[in-house]
Design a protein around this motif. Structure first.
Motif, PDB file in Angstrom:
ATOM      1  N   LEU A   1       0.581  -1.157   0.024  1.00 27.60           N
ATOM      2  CA  LEU A   1      -0.170  -0.001  -0.127  1.00 27.60           C
ATOM      3  C   LEU A   1       0.967   1.408   0.119  1.00 27.60           C
ATOM      4  N   GLN A   2       1.996   1.326   0.642  1.00 35.41           N
ATOM      5  CA  GLN A   2       2.768   2.273   0.699  1.00 35.41           C
ATOM      6  C   GLN A   2       3.355   2.730  -0.536  1.00 35.41           C
ATOM      7  N   PHE A   3       3.827   1.538  -1.404  1.00 35.74           N
ATOM      8  CA  PHE A   3       4.363   1.723  -2.479  1.00 35.74           C
ATOM      9  C   PHE A   3       3.560   2.222  -3.499  1.00 35.74           C
ATOM     10  N   LEU A   4       2.234   1.573  -3.574  1.00 36.97           N
ATOM     11  CA  LEU A   4       1.303   1.996  -4.397  1.00 36.97           C
ATOM     12  C   LEU A   4       0.882   3.631  -4.140  1.00 36.97           C
ATOM     13  N   HIS A   5       1.033   3.866  -2.881  1.00 31.44           N
ATOM     14  CA  HIS A   5       0.863   5.482  -2.668  1.00 31.44           C
ATOM     15  C   HIS A   5       1.634   6.201  -3.260  1.00 31.44           C
ATOM     16  N   ASN A   6       2.932   5.888  -3.080  1.00 28.89           N
ATOM     17  CA  ASN A   6       4.050   6.488  -3.646  1.00 28.89           C
ATOM     18  C   ASN A   6       3.882   6.908  -5.054  1.00 28.89           C
ATOM     19  N   ILE A   7       3.815   5.768  -5.911  1.00 25.44           N
ATOM     20  CA  ILE A   7       3.762   5.820  -7.209  1.00 25.44           C
ATOM     21  C   ILE A   7       2.577   6.364  -8.096  1.00 25.44           C
ATOM     22  N   THR A   8       1.693   6.645  -7.120  1.00 29.59           N
ATOM     23  CA  THR A   8       0.245   7.388  -7.606  1.00 29.59           C
ATOM     24  C   THR A   8       0.237   8.922  -7.017  1.00 29.59           C
ATOM     25  N   GLY A   9       1.431   9.176  -6.360  1.00 31.31           N
ATOM     26  CA  GLY A   9       1.120  10.348  -5.591  1.00 31.31           C
ATOM     27  C   GLY A   9       0.164  10.356  -4.634  1.00 31.31           C
ATOM     28  N   GLY A  10      -0.319   9.348  -3.960  1.00 27.30           N
ATOM     29  CA  GLY A  10      -1.279   9.394  -2.762  1.00 27.30           C
ATOM     30  C   GLY A  10      -2.525   9.193  -3.342  1.00 27.30           C
ATOM     31  N   GLN A  11      -2.807   9.191  -4.691  1.00 29.17           N
ATOM     32  CA  GLN A  11      -4.149   9.127  -5.320  1.00 29.17           C
ATOM     33  C   GLN A  11      -4.822   7.909  -4.944  1.00 29.17           C
ATOM     34  N   ILE A  12      -3.896   6.953  -5.019  1.00 32.41           N
ATOM     35  CA  ILE A  12      -4.695   5.389  -4.631  1.00 32.41           C
ATOM     36  C   ILE A  12      -4.106   5.168  -3.099  1.00 32.41           C
ATOM     37  N   SER A  13      -5.128   5.313  -2.126  1.00 30.62           N
ATOM     38  CA  SER A  13      -4.609   5.072  -0.769  1.00 30.62           C
ATOM     39  C   SER A  13      -5.693   4.601   0.045  1.00 30.62           C
ATOM     40  N   ILE A  14      -5.468   3.741   1.008  1.00 31.77           N
ATOM     41  CA  ILE A  14      -6.551   3.119   1.688  1.00 31.77           C
ATOM     42  C   ILE A  14      -6.027   3.276   3.057  1.00 31.77           C
ATOM     43  N   PHE A  15      -5.013   3.840   3.682  1.00 35.34           N
ATOM     44  CA  PHE A  15      -4.734   4.002   4.624  1.00 35.34           C
ATOM     45  C   PHE A  15      -5.839   4.473   5.775  1.00 35.34           C
ATOM     46  N   HIS A  16      -6.760   5.081   5.362  1.00 34.56           N
ATOM     47  CA  HIS A  16      -7.620   5.556   6.358  1.00 34.56           C
ATOM     48  C   HIS A  16      -8.578   4.641   6.572  1.00 34.56           C
ATOM     49  N   GLU A  17      -8.679   3.603   6.130  1.00 32.30           N
ATOM     50  CA  GLU A  17      -9.757   2.553   6.323  1.00 32.30           C
ATOM     51  C   GLU A  17      -9.509   1.808   7.619  1.00 32.30           C
ATOM     52  N   PRO A  18     -10.376   1.756   8.467  1.00 26.65           N
ATOM     53  CA  PRO A  18     -10.276   1.309   9.872  1.00 26.65           C
ATOM     54  C   PRO A  18      -9.590  -0.092   9.995  1.00 26.65           C
ATOM     55  N   LEU A  19     -10.039  -1.145   8.926  1.00 22.48           N
ATOM     56  CA  LEU A  19      -9.621  -2.183   8.833  1.00 22.48           C
ATOM     57  C   LEU A  19      -8.102  -2.352   8.533  1.00 22.48           C
ATOM     58  N   ILE A  20      -7.502  -1.541   7.921  1.00 17.55           N
ATOM     59  CA  ILE A  20      -6.031  -1.522   7.939  1.00 17.55           C
ATOM     60  C   ILE A  20      -5.388  -0.990   9.010  1.00 17.55           C
ATOM     61  N   LYS A  21      -6.076  -0.210   9.853  1.00 21.66           N
ATOM     62  CA  LYS A  21      -5.251   0.223  11.019  1.00 21.66           C
ATOM     63  C   LYS A  21      -5.521  -0.938  12.028  1.00 21.66           C
ATOM     64  N   ASN A  22      -6.649  -1.658  12.289  1.00 32.58           N
ATOM     65  CA  ASN A  22      -6.874  -2.861  12.979  1.00 32.58           C
ATOM     66  C   ASN A  22      -5.678  -3.969  12.833  1.00 32.58           C
ATOM     67  N   MET A  23      -5.557  -4.012  11.379  1.00 29.63           N
ATOM     68  CA  MET A  23      -4.408  -5.049  11.170  1.00 29.63           C
ATOM     69  C   MET A  23      -2.965  -4.686  11.529  1.00 29.63           C
ATOM     70  N   GLY A  24      -2.723  -3.517  11.630  1.00 29.41           N
ATOM     71  CA  GLY A  24      -1.415  -2.818  12.072  1.00 29.41           C
ATOM     72  C   GLY A  24      -1.324  -3.144  13.551  1.00 29.41           C
ATOM     73  N   GLU A  25      -2.300  -2.714  14.250  1.00 30.77           N
ATOM     74  CA  GLU A  25      -2.121  -2.675  15.940  1.00 30.77           C
ATOM     75  C   GLU A  25      -2.303  -3.822  16.530  1.00 30.77           C
ATOM     76  N   TYR A  26      -2.728  -5.023  15.701  1.00 31.40           N
ATOM     77  CA  TYR A  26      -2.575  -6.629  16.150  1.00 31.40           C
ATOM     78  C   TYR A  26      -1.198  -6.814  16.684  1.00 31.40           C
ATOM     79  N   ILE A  27      -0.202  -6.474  15.885  1.00 25.44           N
ATOM     80  CA  ILE A  27       1.192  -6.986  16.516  1.00 25.44           C
ATOM     81  C   ILE A  27       1.444  -6.063  17.954  1.00 25.44           C
ATOM     82  N   CYS A  28       1.076  -5.147  17.951  1.00 26.70           N
ATOM     83  CA  CYS A  28       1.192  -4.485  19.566  1.00 26.70           C
ATOM     84  C   CYS A  28       0.400  -5.315  20.529  1.00 26.70           C
ATOM     85  N   ARG A  29      -0.745  -5.440  20.119  1.00 26.58           N
ATOM     86  CA  ARG A  29      -1.733  -6.070  21.293  1.00 26.58           C
ATOM     87  C   ARG A  29      -1.070  -7.536  21.582  1.00 26.58           C
ATOM     88  N   SER A  30      -0.586  -8.268  20.539  1.00 22.98           N
ATOM     89  CA  SER A  30       0.013  -9.440  20.871  1.00 22.98           C
ATOM     90  C   SER A  30       1.187  -9.522  21.756  1.00 22.98           C
TER      91      SER A  30
END
Length: 635
Positions: free
Chosen positions: A293-322
């Motif tokens: 997602l970061q690389f896709l964000h980079n090559i499209t100048g941020g025009q394609i980005s889903i970092f705002h989606e709650p699911l993506i944040k939930n997937m990230g924070e899993y590593i902290c909670r574990s």
């Protein structure tokens, strides 16, 4: 994490068709927003020495010193018999070891040349690149039969497949080509031409010409597994196309195809964001999704980005909670119990999704010396460069651990509860998860961050690990998890062997579920409700059951990391690292047996030491209905 046969594991039901990436726009939109390389490339050109010195900072000398170790490296040949060994003895390491050594040498020489910039490492790097290009395949021996047609276990020169390592090598060579093409051309233009030829043949063309690779997720089977292979491969493929494809129309088509494929992974993941493969796979599941997602964000100048989606944040924070503490993590499935995660990756992910919890946790890992910012993934140039770029940010972030007293993942049915002394991890789910163990209803318990009641994890990968004999391995069996053997029967694997009625009541830190459906019909069990209740003083475990008939005495299994002392009736004492934990059980109902499990596998012994122990509470009698209660307390 490197190998998983698609027919081993699946999914109870198809994921919701979120299609978050495709909602961003169609292929025409992709073509419109794609930037030229010079506009999205964040790293300096090879010849810009001042910029590289500034970019690398303190890393410069370390990278050069590492590269000097390979100036006289003798390139290894991956022999035909190394591939054959997987069929002969089930060993995959015979082939992987020389291959990995060569790849480590290439990556190290490349980084050293980028750091120093005077061509001292160039000849050796060219030798390594040439050696790679001469190989029939970049795939691992263990992956060939899964990807090649007709179940072939030997490299087929007529087929070009994409597995994890083909993607890794293709991406790494693309970065090398991007930075050093002009320098290679000064020696001989055929060097860079050969790199382009091999990448096109092995990655670009196969990716666009077929949908058959199982990890793409394009199967019409609604229960098809879509695991970390998807985002791992697609992340590499996206980088390779962005760096190597000069035709904008073809590039847009390829980028959009990766979006369609990665959407299959995102659709597969539960809304709660838990990684069913466990924390040690997070870096190549959610972590690779972030890279993509970061690389896709980079090559499209941020025009394609889903970092705002709650699911993506939930997937990230899993590593902290574990994270349990002191380097220990929850390790359901094939995950290991030691780790914490890649701090630099966690930081970048957290920054992208605006999670202060993740960025602070990443800093904690650094400050507590559980991690450092030295690049780890020697085949992953993008991660290495991004880690270096964010070095100062991580160091200057205030460290902290997650403060949540519990985390309940209702769709995946994972639960973490902690207080001042205890950390409880329990799970429901089903026995067809990615990297599955037959473990519906099991738990782990840490006391003052010390593991007492544990999940062994998995040993060194071999053919049986991902074949029809998987569940002959003791670490996969429910009898070697903290679970009952009912009427003489253990749990079975498959999507139909699952929990039901899983509930968590956060008022009392109580988790209950019926695990009866995880057992075969022969177990004759109508219901078996297991309940965990954690207080500041103890963990209380209750088993309430009803059978249709009685066959054999039940056995309640506990896998522990300390040698049990069973001298006193009703009390089993466990001592570890100066701490003592007591398991209280109803001695009127049970006899006690203890098995010593010698750990001869290095992967297991490196975590647990020489031995684990299995406590078996053997019922003195079996009834149609009954209830057992056990408590675990810190003394």
């Amino acid at each position: 994490m490197l190998c998983l046969l698609v027919w081993i594991t699946g999914r109870v039901q198809a994921g919701e068709p979120r299609n978050l990436l495709q909602q961003q726009g169609d292929v025409n939109f992709v073509k419109k927003v794609l930037l030229a390389k010079e506009k999205w490339m964040p790293y300096p050109a090879y010849r810009d020495r001042n910029a590289w010195n500034l970019f690398l900072g303190d890393y410069k000398q370390d990278l050069i010193q590492e590269g000097e170790k390979y100036l006289t490296y003798q390139w290894l040949i991956v022999k035909a018999t190394d591939y054959l060994e997987y069929s002969r003895s089930d060993s995959r390491t015979i082939m992987e070891e020389p291959f990995n050594k060569n790849l480590k040498a290439i990556s190290t020489l490349f980084l050293a040349e980028m750091a120093e910039g005077n061509k001292r490492f160039m000849d050796q790097l060219i030798n390594g690149v040439f050696a790679l290009c001469e190989m029939t395949t970049w795939s691992l021996s263990a992956h060939l039969s899964l990807q090649q047609g007709n179940n072939k276990r030997f490299p087929d020169h007529q087929q070009n497949i994409i597995d994890l390592f083909v993607g890794d090598v293709g991406s790494m060579l693309s970065w090398i080509h991007y930075f050093l093409k002009e320098e290679f051309d000064k020696e001989n233009k055929l060097i860079s031409e050969r790199i382009r030829f091999e990448i096109k043949k092995r990655v670009l063309d196969p990716y666009m010409e077929t949908d058959r690779f199982w990890w793409m997720g394009f199967s019409t089977n609604p229960s098809q597994l879509v695991n970390n292979w998807n985002v791992w491969c697609n992340s590499n493929v996206l980088q390779t196309f962005a760096l190597m494809e000069e035709d904008q129309e073809k590039l847009a088509q390829a980028v959009y195809k990766t979006m369609r494929s990665v959407d299959r992974f995102i659709n597969y993941v539960h809304e709660d964001g838990a990684c069913e493969e466990g924390p040690s796979y997070w870096g190549h599941a959610a972590g690779k999704l972030y890279d993509y997602l970061q690389f896709l964000h980079n090559i499209t100048g941020g025009q394609i980005s889903i970092f705002h989606e709650p699911l993506i944040k939930n997937m990230g924070e899993y590593i902290c909670r574990s994270y349990v503490g002191n380097g220990w993590v929850v390790n359901f499935a094939d995950a290991t119990a030691r780790g914490g995660g890649d701090a630099a990756l966690i930081y970048r992910y957290g920054k992208a999704v605006n999670s202060k919890e993740m960025t602070a946790f990443a800093s904690y890992l650094i400050k507590e010396s559980r991690d450092n910012l030295k690049p780890k993934e020697f085949r992953d140039v993008f991660r290495i460069l991004e880690s270096i770029a964010h070095n100062k940010e991580v160091i200057n972030t205030a460290p902290s651990l997650p403060t949540a007293s519990y985390t309940w993942y209702p769709q995946t049915e994972f639960l973490y509860v902690k207080n001042v002394h205890y950390f409880l991890a329990a799970k429901g789910g089903h026995n067809n998860e990615s990297h599955n163990h037959n473990d519906v209803g099991t738990f782990s318990l840490y006391v003052d961050t010390i593991p007492f009641f544990v999940d062994a994890g998995v040993g060194t990968y071999m053919r049986q690990t991902f074949g029809s004999e998987r569940y002959s391995i003791w670490t996969m069996q429910s009898n070697y998890h903290n679970l009952p053997t009912i009427n003489g029967f253990a749990q079975l694997n498959g999507a139909n062997y699952k929990s039901s009625d899983a509930r968590f009541d956060n008022r009392y830190n109580r988790f209950s579920l019926d695990i009866s459906k995880a057992y075969p019909k022969e177990a004759a069990v109508k219901t078996w409700y297991r309940t965990y209740t954690l207080s500041s003083k103890e963990l209380k475990i209750e088993d309430a059951f009803e059978l249709t008939t009685t066959k054999q005495p039940h056995i309640i299994n506990f896998l522990v990391a300390a040698k049990p002392d069973t001298v006193k009736k009703g009390i089993i004492s466990l001592r570890k690292e100066g701490k003592e934990v007591i398991l209280h059980y109803p001695y009127q109902q049970f006899d006690v047996e203890v098995d010593t499990i010698e750990l001869t596998d290095k992967k297991l012994s490196s975590v647990w030491g020489k031995e684990l122990y299995r406590i078996k509470l053997v019922a003195k009698s079996t009834h149609i209905k009954g209830k057992y209660v056990y408590t675990i307390q810190k003394k």
